[in-house]
Design an enzyme around this catalytic site. Structure first.
Site, PDB file in Angstrom:
ATOM      1  CE  LYS A   1      -3.644   5.057  -0.998  1.00 50.64           C
ATOM      2  NZ  LYS A   1      -4.736   5.412  -1.937  1.00 50.64           N
TER       3      LYS A   1
ATOM      4  CE1 TYR B   1      -3.984   2.114   1.043  1.00 48.45           C
ATOM      5  CE2 TYR B   1      -2.491   3.063   2.660  1.00 48.45           C
ATOM      6  CZ  TYR B   1      -3.691   3.088   1.971  1.00 48.45           C
ATOM      7  OH  TYR B   1      -4.590   4.094   2.231  1.00 48.45           O
TER       8      TYR B   1
HETATM    9  N1  LIG Z   1      -9.927   6.250   5.584  1.00 51.62           N
HETATM   10  C1  LIG Z   1      -8.716   6.736   5.821  1.00 51.62           C
HETATM   11  O1  LIG Z   1      -8.403   7.165   6.950  1.00 51.62           O
HETATM   12  C2  LIG Z   1      -7.706   6.790   4.712  1.00 51.62           C
HETATM   13  C3  LIG Z   1      -6.378   7.134   5.050  1.00 51.62           C
HETATM   14  C4  LIG Z   1      -5.447   7.249   4.028  1.00 51.62           C
HETATM   15  C5  LIG Z   1      -5.811   7.015   2.714  1.00 51.62           C
HETATM   16  N2  LIG Z   1      -7.097   6.647   2.415  1.00 51.62           N
HETATM   17  C6  LIG Z   1      -7.437   6.400   1.012  1.00 51.62           C
HETATM   18  O2  LIG Z   1      -8.662   7.021   0.694  1.00 51.62           O
HETATM   19  C7  LIG Z   1      -9.357   6.238  -0.285  1.00 51.62           C
HETATM   20  C8  LIG Z   1     -10.768   5.894   0.199  1.00 51.62           C
HETATM   21  O3  LIG Z   1     -10.678   5.113   1.352  1.00 51.62           O
HETATM   22  P1  LIG Z   1     -11.946   4.794   2.283  1.00 51.62           P
HETATM   23  O4  LIG Z   1     -11.435   4.841   3.663  1.00 51.62           O
HETATM   24  O5  LIG Z   1     -13.100   5.605   1.881  1.00 51.62           O
HETATM   25  O6  LIG Z   1     -12.169   3.253   1.905  1.00 51.62           O
HETATM   26  P2  LIG Z   1     -13.501   2.393   1.623  1.00 51.62           P
HETATM   27  O7  LIG Z   1     -13.070   0.982   1.730  1.00 51.62           O
HETATM   28  O8  LIG Z   1     -14.637   2.879   2.446  1.00 51.62           O
HETATM   29  O9  LIG Z   1     -13.836   2.743   0.090  1.00 51.62           O
HETATM   30  C9  LIG Z   1     -13.081   2.256  -0.973  1.00 51.62           C
HETATM   31  C10 LIG Z   1     -14.019   2.047  -2.139  1.00 51.62           C
HETATM   32  O10 LIG Z   1     -13.235   1.651  -3.287  1.00 51.62           O
HETATM   33  C11 LIG Z   1     -13.960   0.660  -3.985  1.00 51.62           C
HETATM   34  N3  LIG Z   1     -13.028  -0.154  -4.773  1.00 51.62           N
HETATM   35  C12 LIG Z   1     -12.095  -1.009  -4.295  1.00 51.62           C
HETATM   36  N4  LIG Z   1     -11.453  -1.623  -5.301  1.00 51.62           N
HETATM   37  C13 LIG Z   1     -11.990  -1.126  -6.451  1.00 51.62           C
HETATM   38  C14 LIG Z   1     -11.736  -1.360  -7.817  1.00 51.62           C
HETATM   39  N5  LIG Z   1     -10.803  -2.265  -8.215  1.00 51.62           N
HETATM   40  N6  LIG Z   1     -12.428  -0.656  -8.738  1.00 51.62           N
HETATM   41  C15 LIG Z   1     -13.368   0.256  -8.340  1.00 51.62           C
HETATM   42  N7  LIG Z   1     -13.681   0.481  -7.062  1.00 51.62           N
HETATM   43  C16 LIG Z   1     -12.982  -0.187  -6.115  1.00 51.62           C
HETATM   44  C17 LIG Z   1     -14.648  -0.150  -2.891  1.00 51.62           C
HETATM   45  O11 LIG Z   1     -15.752  -0.885  -3.405  1.00 51.62           O
HETATM   46  C18 LIG Z   1     -15.050   0.939  -1.904  1.00 51.62           C
HETATM   47  O12 LIG Z   1     -16.347   1.416  -2.147  1.00 51.62           O
HETATM   48  C19 LIG Z   1      -8.478   5.008  -0.543  1.00 51.62           C
HETATM   49  O13 LIG Z   1      -7.670   5.223  -1.675  1.00 51.62           O
HETATM   50  C20 LIG Z   1      -7.628   4.929   0.699  1.00 51.62           C
HETATM   51  O14 LIG Z   1      -6.410   4.264   0.450  1.00 51.62           O
HETATM   52  C21 LIG Z   1      -8.056   6.521   3.386  1.00 51.62           C
END
Ligand SMILES: NC(=O)c1ccc[n+]([C@@H]2O[C@H](COP(=O)([O-])OP(=O)(O)OC[C@H]3O[C@@H](n4cnc5c(N)ncnc54)[C@H](O)[C@@H]3O)[C@@H](O)[C@H]2O)c1
Length: 307
Positions: free
Chosen positions: A169, A165
Site C-alpha cells: 500500500k 500489505y
Molecule cells: N474495507 C476496508 O475497510 C479497506 C480499508 C483499507 C483499504 N481497503 C482497500 O480497498 C480495496 C477494496 O477492498 P474491499 O474491502 O472492498 O475488499 P473485498 O475483498 O470485498 O474486494 C476485493 C475484490 O478484489 C478482487 N480481487 C482480488 N484479487 C484479485 C486479482 N488478482 N485480480 C482481480 N481481482 C481481484 C476480489 O475478487 C474481490 O472482489 C482493497 O484494495 C483494500 O486493500 C479496504
C-alpha cells in the site's frame, strides 16, 4: 441515472464485491460505460471464479447501464492491457481506471512466508502498475487524457500483522505520486489532461470484518462518490493526492517533506556528534501508528499485579 460521468469509459478492478462493486455501480449510475474487472477470488486470493463480475454486470444492465465483465487476474502483466483494450475496443477510449482489487495474507513479519509476501505485493502493487501502465499508454494519446485512481490504506504507514500489505500500500502511494508527476510532465509538454490520486478507504466489507479493534467505519457506498468525482471533469485538476474516505468524512493526507535539519560542526558528522546533537536539534517525529498501538495495548493488556 445522473450524468457526472456521461459517456466516459471507466474500468474498475475488484469490481465484483465490496468497495469496487459500489464504485462500478456508482460509475454506471453516473452515465459511464464500465469494465467490471474481477478475478472472483476468496479474501486470500484463492478459488477464482467469473461469477461475481458477471453478477455486477447483470446488476448494472438491469438498471439500464452499460458494462462488460472481465475475470482477469490483475497481478498478471497482460491483464492490464486486456482491461484497457476491452474498454477501447468497446467504447473507443479509456477515460479512467480504478484499481480496487486486493487480497490479504496476514502474518507477523518474522513468520511471513515468501509466498505470503509475493502474492500480496503482486496483487496490490504490481496490479496497480499493470493497470496504470496500460491506461497511461492510451490516455497520453487521447485528446481528452484520463484519470487513474489507486486504492491504498491507512495501513500504508505501518501494520504489525500485515507488513506485506502495508509495504504494498505504501508502494501504491509512491507509484501514484510518480504517475501524477508523469501526467504533469506530459501536460507541460503539450499533452492532454491526466491525473493520478489514491483513496485510503475504510468500509464494512469482508476484508475489514476481522479487524480486531474498534475502528471508525462506514459503507462501501460512502466511498464511491469521491471516486466518481476524481474520475469526472470536475476533479480533473486534483493530482498526486491521497484521500481517506470513511462514512461522511473525507480527509486529505500530508505530502512527505523534510521537516528539520542540522549541519555537521566539521567536514563530516562523527557518530559521537550525531549522538550528542540529534536529540537536541532535530529529534524524532511522533509516529501516530506506534502511539496508537501503545494506547490500544494499554487498554487491552492485563496490567502486572492485576488479574
Ligand atoms: N474495507 C476496508 O475497510 C479497506 C480499508 C483499507 C483499504 N481497503 C482497500 O480497498 C480495496 C477494496 O477492498 P474491499 O474491502 O472492498 O475488499 P473485498 O475483498 O470485498 O474486494 C476485493 C475484490 O478484489 C478482487 N480481487 C482480488 N484479487 C484479485 C486479482 N488478482 N485480480 C482481480 N481481482 C481481484 C476480489 O475478487 C474481490 O472482489 C482493497 O484494495 C483494500 O486493500 C479496504
Amino acid at each position: 441515472m445522473a450524468d457526472f460521468l456521461e459517456g466516459k469509459s471507466i474500468a474498475v478492478t475488484g469490481a465484483g464485491s465490496g468497495i469496487g462493486r459500489a464504485v462500478a455501480l456508482a460509475c454506471a449510475a453516473e452515465g459511464a460505460n464500465v469494465v467490471v474487472a474481477d478475478y472472483g477470488v476468496a479474501i486470500d486470493g484463492s478459488d477464482p471464479s467469473s461469477e461475481i463480475a458477471d453478477a455486477v454486470v447483470a446488476e448494472i444492465e438491469s438498471s439500464g447501464g452499460v458494462a462488460i465483465a472481465l475475470a482477469g487476474d490483475v497481478s498478471a502483466f497482460d491483464t492490464g492491457e486486456q482491461v484497457v483494450a476491452t474498454a477501447c475496443e468497446s467504447w473507443g477510449a479509456i477515460d479512467g481506471v480504478v484499481c480496487v482489487a486486493g487480497i490479504l495474507r496476514e502474518r507477523m513479519l518474522f513468520n511471513m512466508t515468501e509466498d505470503e509476501w509475493d502474492s500480496v505485493v503482486a496483487v496490490h502493487l504490481k496490479g496497480h502498475f499493470n493497470i496504470y501502465r496500460a491506461a497511461l499508454a492510451r490516455m497520453r494519446k487521447q485528446a481528452t487524457g484520463g484519470s487513474l485512481v489507486g486504492f491504498t490504506s491507512g495501513a500504508f504507514s505501518a501494520s504489525t500483522a500485515q507488513a506485506n500489505y502495508s509495504a504494498a500500500k505504501g508502494g501504491i502511494v509512491s507509484l501514484t505520486r510518480s504517475a501524477a508527476m508523469t501526467a504533469v510532465s506530459l501536460r507541460l509538454r503539450g499533452g492532454p489532461p491526466m491525473s493520478a490520486n489514491c483513496i485510503a478507504p475504510v468500509a464494512r466489507t469482508r476484508m475489514s470484518e476481522n479487524v480486531p479493534f474498534e475502528i471508525e467505519t462506514g459503507d462501501a457506498e460512502d466511498v464511491a462518490p469521491m471516486v466518481v468525482y476524481l474520475l469526472s471533469d470536475a476533479g480533473r485538476d486534483v493530482n498526486g493526492q491521497t484521500y481517506t474516505v470513511v462514512g461522511r468524512r473525507i480527509s486529505v493526507w500530508n505530502q512527505p517533506v523534510e521537516l528539520r535539519s542540522m549541519e555537521a560542526p566539521g567536514d563530516r558528522w562523527s557518530p559521537a556528534e550525531i549522538a550528542e546533537l540529534l536529540p537536541k536539534e532535530i529529534g524524532q517525529e511522533p509516529n501516530p501508528m506506534i502511539m496508537d498501538l501503545e494506547r490500544r495495548m494499554a487498554e487491552t493488556t492485563t496490567q502486572p499485579g492485576k488479574d
